[in-house]
Scaffold this motif. Structure first.
Motif, short mmCIF file in Angstrom:
data_model
loop_
_atom_site.label_atom_id
_atom_site.label_comp_id
_atom_site.label_asym_id
_atom_site.label_seq_id
_atom_site.Cartn_x
_atom_site.Cartn_y
_atom_site.Cartn_z
N ASP A 244 -0.76 7.55 -1.07
CA ASP A 244 -1.91 7.53 -1.98
C ASP A 244 -3.07 8.31 -1.36
O ASP A 244 -3.44 8.06 -0.21
CB ASP A 244 -2.32 6.06 -2.23
CG ASP A 244 -3.49 5.94 -3.18
OD1 ASP A 244 -3.68 6.86 -4.01
OD2 ASP A 244 -4.22 4.93 -3.08
N GLU B 15 -6.23 8.17 -1.85
CA GLU B 15 -7.37 7.30 -1.49
C GLU B 15 -7.10 6.60 -0.15
O GLU B 15 -7.98 6.52 0.70
CB GLU B 15 -7.58 6.25 -2.59
CG GLU B 15 -8.82 5.42 -2.40
CD GLU B 15 -9.03 4.43 -3.53
OE1 GLU B 15 -9.50 3.31 -3.23
OE2 GLU B 15 -8.72 4.76 -4.69
N TYR B 16 -5.88 6.10 0.04
CA TYR B 16 -5.50 5.45 1.29
C TYR B 16 -5.58 6.45 2.44
O TYR B 16 -6.11 6.15 3.51
CB TYR B 16 -4.08 4.88 1.18
CG TYR B 16 -3.53 4.39 2.50
CD1 TYR B 16 -3.91 3.16 3.02
CD2 TYR B 16 -2.64 5.17 3.24
CE1 TYR B 16 -3.43 2.72 4.25
CE2 TYR B 16 -2.15 4.74 4.46
CZ TYR B 16 -2.55 3.51 4.95
OH TYR B 16 -2.07 3.08 6.17
N LYS C 3 -9.19 7.08 3.43
CA LYS C 3 -9.74 5.96 4.18
C LYS C 3 -9.21 5.98 5.62
O LYS C 3 -9.95 5.73 6.57
CB LYS C 3 -9.38 4.62 3.53
CG LYS C 3 -10.20 4.31 2.30
CD LYS C 3 -9.83 2.95 1.73
CE LYS C 3 -10.62 2.64 0.47
NZ LYS C 3 -10.28 1.32 -0.08
N ARG C 4 -7.94 6.25 5.79
CA ARG C 4 -7.34 6.30 7.13
C ARG C 4 -7.97 7.44 7.94
O ARG C 4 -8.28 7.27 9.13
CB ARG C 4 -5.82 6.52 7.05
CG ARG C 4 -5.02 5.37 6.53
CD ARG C 4 -5.13 4.09 7.35
NE ARG C 4 -5.00 4.32 8.77
CZ ARG C 4 -5.70 3.67 9.72
NH1 ARG C 4 -6.56 2.74 9.38
NH2 ARG C 4 -5.53 3.95 10.98
N VAL D 68 0.85 -1.17 0.00
CA VAL D 68 0.00 0.00 0.00
C VAL D 68 0.89 1.23 0.00
O VAL D 68 1.80 1.35 0.82
CB VAL D 68 -0.91 0.01 1.25
CG1 VAL D 68 -1.74 1.27 1.30
CG2 VAL D 68 -1.78 -1.22 1.27
N ASP D 69 0.59 2.10 -0.91
CA ASP D 69 1.32 3.36 -0.98
C ASP D 69 0.72 4.30 0.06
O ASP D 69 -0.42 4.72 -0.06
CB ASP D 69 1.20 3.95 -2.38
CG ASP D 69 1.98 5.25 -2.51
OD1 ASP D 69 2.80 5.55 -1.62
OD2 ASP D 69 1.75 5.96 -3.51
N LYS D 70 1.48 4.57 1.10
CA LYS D 70 0.97 5.38 2.19
C LYS D 70 0.83 6.86 1.82
O LYS D 70 0.35 7.65 2.61
CB LYS D 70 1.85 5.21 3.42
CG LYS D 70 1.80 3.79 3.91
CD LYS D 70 2.42 3.62 5.25
CE LYS D 70 2.27 2.14 5.61
NZ LYS D 70 2.50 1.85 6.96
#
Length: 113
Positions: free
Chosen positions: A12, A14-15, A18-19, A8-10
Motif C-alpha cells: 500500500d 500510504e503504508y 509512513k514507513r 496491513v498491505d505492505k
C-alpha cells in the motif's frame, strides 16, 4: 475474545510512505544521538586534560610552598646562631618570644592550605 489483527498491505503506497517517514526519523534520531555522544566524549577528554594540568599545578605549587616555607624558616633561624633549617623554630624561640608566636601562626596557616 481475541483481538482482531489488522492486516496491513505492505504494498500500500500510504503504508510505504509512513514507513519511509518513520525510517527517516529513526535515522535522524540515531545520528543526533551519535553526534551528542561525540560531543560528550570530546568534553570528557578536554576536562580530563584540564584536570591533569590543574593537578600538576597543585603539585608544583605545593613544592614551591614547601620551598618558601624552608626559606622562611632559614631566614627566621638566621637571627639565632643555633638555628638550622629543620630546627629554625627552636632557634627563634631563644630570644624572640613574640616573634615565635607569629612564626607559628604563619606556619600553621601555610600547613592548613
Amino acid at each position: 475474545m481475541p483481538k482482531a489483527t489488522n492486516q496491513v498491505d505492505k504494498e500500500d503506497p500510504e503504508y510505504l510512505a509512513k514507513r519511509a517517514k518513520n525510517n527517516a526519523a529513526i535515522k535522524k534520531t540515531r545520528e543526533k544521538a551519535r553526534e551528542k555522544a561525540k560531543e560528550t566524549q570530546a568534553k570528557v577528554d578536554h576536562l580530563k586534560t584540564e584536570n591533569k594540568g590543574l593537578e600538576d599545578k597543585i603539585t608544583v605549587l605545593g613544592k614551591e610552598m614547601q620551598f618558601l616555607k624552608e626559606v622562611f624558616l632559614a631566614h627566621a633561624g638566621a637571627q639565632s646562631p643555633e638555628a638550622t633549617v629543620t630546627g629554625a623554630t627552636a632557634g627563634v624561640a631563644g630570644g624572640e618570644g613574640g616573634n615565635m608566636e607569629l612564626i607559628n601562626s604563619l606556619l600553621s596557616e601555610i600547613d592548613d592550605n
